[in-house]
Design a protein around this motif. Structure first.
Motif, PDB file in Angstrom:
ATOM      1  N   THR A   1       0.828  -1.209   0.000  1.00 28.08           N
ATOM      2  CA  THR A   1       0.000   0.000   0.000  1.00 28.08           C
ATOM      3  C   THR A   1       0.862   1.258   0.000  1.00 28.08           C
ATOM      4  O   THR A   1       0.604   2.211  -0.753  1.00 28.08           O
ATOM      5  CB  THR A   1      -0.928   0.002   1.220  1.00 28.08           C
ATOM      6  OG1 THR A   1      -1.724  -1.183   1.208  1.00 28.08           O
ATOM      7  CG2 THR A   1      -1.830   1.224   1.206  1.00 28.08           C
ATOM      8  N   ILE A   2       1.897   1.252   0.853  1.00 26.12           N
ATOM      9  CA  ILE A   2       2.781   2.419   0.906  1.00 26.12           C
ATOM     10  C   ILE A   2       3.482   2.621  -0.437  1.00 26.12           C
ATOM     11  O   ILE A   2       3.608   3.747  -0.940  1.00 26.12           O
ATOM     12  CB  ILE A   2       3.795   2.260   2.040  1.00 26.12           C
ATOM     13  CG1 ILE A   2       3.080   2.308   3.404  1.00 26.12           C
ATOM     14  CG2 ILE A   2       4.872   3.342   1.971  1.00 26.12           C
ATOM     15  CD1 ILE A   2       3.990   2.039   4.578  1.00 26.12           C
ATOM     16  N   SER A   3       3.937   1.534  -1.046  1.00 27.63           N
ATOM     17  CA  SER A   3       4.600   1.634  -2.348  1.00 27.63           C
ATOM     18  C   SER A   3       3.643   2.181  -3.398  1.00 27.63           C
ATOM     19  O   SER A   3       4.027   3.012  -4.241  1.00 27.63           O
ATOM     20  CB  SER A   3       5.116   0.255  -2.779  1.00 27.63           C
ATOM     21  OG  SER A   3       6.056  -0.232  -1.856  1.00 27.63           O
ATOM     22  N   ALA A   4       2.384   1.714  -3.361  1.00 24.86           N
ATOM     23  CA  ALA A   4       1.399   2.203  -4.327  1.00 24.86           C
ATOM     24  C   ALA A   4       1.126   3.690  -4.137  1.00 24.86           C
ATOM     25  O   ALA A   4       0.993   4.451  -5.116  1.00 24.86           O
ATOM     26  CB  ALA A   4       0.105   1.404  -4.194  1.00 24.86           C
ATOM     27  N   VAL A   5       1.033   4.139  -2.880  1.00 28.74           N
ATOM     28  CA  VAL A   5       0.801   5.558  -2.606  1.00 28.74           C
ATOM     29  C   VAL A   5       1.954   6.404  -3.117  1.00 28.74           C
ATOM     30  O   VAL A   5       1.755   7.465  -3.756  1.00 28.74           O
ATOM     31  CB  VAL A   5       0.583   5.775  -1.093  1.00 28.74           C
ATOM     32  CG1 VAL A   5       0.593   7.268  -0.763  1.00 28.74           C
ATOM     33  CG2 VAL A   5      -0.728   5.151  -0.653  1.00 28.74           C
ATOM     34  N   PHE A   6       3.199   5.968  -2.907  1.00 33.12           N
ATOM     35  CA  PHE A   6       4.355   6.723  -3.382  1.00 33.12           C
ATOM     36  C   PHE A   6       4.388   6.767  -4.908  1.00 33.12           C
ATOM     37  O   PHE A   6       4.726   7.800  -5.503  1.00 33.12           O
ATOM     38  CB  PHE A   6       5.647   6.103  -2.836  1.00 33.12           C
ATOM     39  CG  PHE A   6       6.017   6.601  -1.470  1.00 33.12           C
ATOM     40  CD1 PHE A   6       6.470   7.900  -1.288  1.00 33.12           C
ATOM     41  CD2 PHE A   6       5.889   5.788  -0.356  1.00 33.12           C
ATOM     42  CE1 PHE A   6       6.807   8.369  -0.036  1.00 33.12           C
ATOM     43  CE2 PHE A   6       6.218   6.247   0.907  1.00 33.12           C
ATOM     44  CZ  PHE A   6       6.690   7.545   1.075  1.00 33.12           C
ATOM     45  N   GLU A   7       4.046   5.662  -5.549  1.00 35.67           N
ATOM     46  CA  GLU A   7       4.008   5.654  -7.010  1.00 35.67           C
ATOM     47  C   GLU A   7       2.930   6.593  -7.540  1.00 35.67           C
ATOM     48  O   GLU A   7       3.128   7.289  -8.553  1.00 35.67           O
ATOM     49  CB  GLU A   7       3.774   4.230  -7.518  1.00 35.67           C
ATOM     50  CG  GLU A   7       4.954   3.299  -7.352  1.00 35.67           C
ATOM     51  CD  GLU A   7       6.153   3.752  -8.155  1.00 35.67           C
ATOM     52  OE1 GLU A   7       5.967   4.296  -9.273  1.00 35.67           O
ATOM     53  OE2 GLU A   7       7.294   3.595  -7.665  1.00 35.67           O
ATOM     54  N   PHE A   8       1.796   6.639  -6.849  1.00 33.70           N
ATOM     55  CA  PHE A   8       0.725   7.538  -7.252  1.00 33.70           C
ATOM     56  C   PHE A   8       1.150   9.003  -7.108  1.00 33.70           C
ATOM     57  O   PHE A   8       0.919   9.833  -7.999  1.00 33.70           O
ATOM     58  CB  PHE A   8      -0.516   7.252  -6.419  1.00 33.70           C
ATOM     59  CG  PHE A   8      -1.688   8.151  -6.716  1.00 33.70           C
ATOM     60  CD1 PHE A   8      -2.399   8.001  -7.896  1.00 33.70           C
ATOM     61  CD2 PHE A   8      -2.064   9.142  -5.818  1.00 33.70           C
ATOM     62  CE1 PHE A   8      -3.476   8.832  -8.186  1.00 33.70           C
ATOM     63  CE2 PHE A   8      -3.130   9.974  -6.110  1.00 33.70           C
ATOM     64  CZ  PHE A   8      -3.846   9.815  -7.289  1.00 33.70           C
ATOM     65  N   LEU A   9       1.777   9.340  -5.982  1.00 37.79           N
ATOM     66  CA  LEU A   9       2.261  10.705  -5.783  1.00 37.79           C
ATOM     67  C   LEU A   9       3.333  11.064  -6.800  1.00 37.79           C
ATOM     68  O   LEU A   9       3.373  12.199  -7.301  1.00 37.79           O
ATOM     69  CB  LEU A   9       2.809  10.847  -4.355  1.00 37.79           C
ATOM     70  CG  LEU A   9       1.781  10.726  -3.226  1.00 37.79           C
ATOM     71  CD1 LEU A   9       2.474  10.797  -1.874  1.00 37.79           C
ATOM     72  CD2 LEU A   9       0.725  11.823  -3.332  1.00 37.79           C
ATOM     73  N   ARG A  10       4.189  10.124  -7.122  1.00 38.54           N
ATOM     74  CA  ARG A  10       5.235  10.371  -8.119  1.00 38.54           C
ATOM     75  C   ARG A  10       4.611  10.646  -9.486  1.00 38.54           C
ATOM     76  O   ARG A  10       5.067  11.523 -10.232  1.00 38.54           O
ATOM     77  CB  ARG A  10       6.160   9.162  -8.190  1.00 38.54           C
ATOM     78  CG  ARG A  10       7.323   9.309  -9.152  1.00 38.54           C
ATOM     79  CD  ARG A  10       8.258   8.127  -9.000  1.00 38.54           C
ATOM     80  NE  ARG A  10       9.351   8.209  -9.947  1.00 38.54           N
ATOM     81  CZ  ARG A  10       9.327   7.718 -11.187  1.00 38.54           C
ATOM     82  NH1 ARG A  10       8.233   7.088 -11.608  1.00 38.54           N
ATOM     83  NH2 ARG A  10      10.356   7.849 -11.997  1.00 38.54           N
ATOM     84  N   ALA A  11       3.532   9.880  -9.783  1.00 39.83           N
ATOM     85  CA  ALA A  11       2.852  10.117 -11.062  1.00 39.83           C
ATOM     86  C   ALA A  11       2.188  11.490 -11.093  1.00 39.83           C
ATOM     87  O   ALA A  11       2.201  12.183 -12.126  1.00 39.83           O
ATOM     88  CB  ALA A  11       1.812   9.020 -11.295  1.00 39.83           C
TER      89      ALA A  11
END
Length: 230
Positions: free
Chosen positions: A206-216
């Protein structure tokens, strides 16, 4: 043969050694209550101690020879497993006869750790290492007569006399598991370890997905404006 002393080995061998003496002293504070529950006189209740000691002392002559013939680990596993079963039988006993039967079985198994544990030290270590490990086991072993009545009294006061034998069964079960080969333990424990780690895995995903979303989100405006993100 000389090997490096494994940390915790002294504690495990001491626990195996104290299994028999510990089961002598732990239930002493509750003998009166056990006699009342099973409708046995104080004189009859003393047989619970005498029967145990008779079989405990008699089997001390055989544990070493049996372990020489069958191996150290199998004897310890059978002894600790039967001790746990016998303790459960004592906990569920509804008459003095049933209690004496399972106390006899406890006595048959209780001395295996003391004899086989010393044989393990003799087989594995020599000289100074063997003396040091034996002294550590003896020191820890000497604590059991002092601790056992205290633990038994606390369990009896808090949960009743049957909890004392439940505690013995738990100790026997833990020692039984510790005597298993590490490979088998790892095979059995792997699904439980995986299940216990599953929430942490999900949190990490979940944390990895959130960081990827913010990066996008940060990359998209720069892409639209035709600039490279820093």
């Amino acid at each position: 043969m000389t090997r490096t002393v494994v940390p915790g080995l002294a504690l495990m061998l001491a626990a195996l050694s104290t299994l028999g003496p510990f089961s002598i002293d732990t239930f002493l504070p509750a003998m009166g209550a056990i006699g009342t529950a099973l409708e046995a006189s104080p004189l009859e209740m003393q047989q619970a101690l005498s029967v145990y000691l008779f079989f405990y002392g008699g089997m001390m002559l055989w544990h070493g020879s049996i372990s020489d013939a069958m191996g150290r680990r199998p004897v310890l596993m059978v002894a600790t497993g039967l001790f746990a079963c016998a303790s459960i039988g004592c906990m569920l006993a509804q008459s003095l006869g049933q209690l004496l039967l399972f106390r006899a079985l406890q006595g048959v198994c209780g001395g295996a750790g003391l004899i086989v544990g010393r044989a393990i030290i003799r087989d594995t270590f020599d000289g100074h290492d063997a003396q040091r490990l034996m002294s550590q086991v003896t020191m820890l072993f000497s604590l059991s007569p002092a601790l056992a009545p205290v633990i038994g009294g606390w369990l009896y006061g808090a949960f009743g006399w049957r909890s004392i034998f439940a505690f013995m069964a738990l100790v026997g079960l833990v020692l039984f598991v510790l005597c298993w080969p590490l490979a088998i333990l790892a095979l059995i424990a792997w699904p439980f370890v995986w299940l216990l780690s599953l929430p942490f895995r999900l949190v990490g995903i979940t944390i990895s997905a959130v960081f990827e979303f913010l990066r996008a989100l940060l990359y998209l405006p720069a892409r639209l404006l035709g600039a490279r993100p820093a």
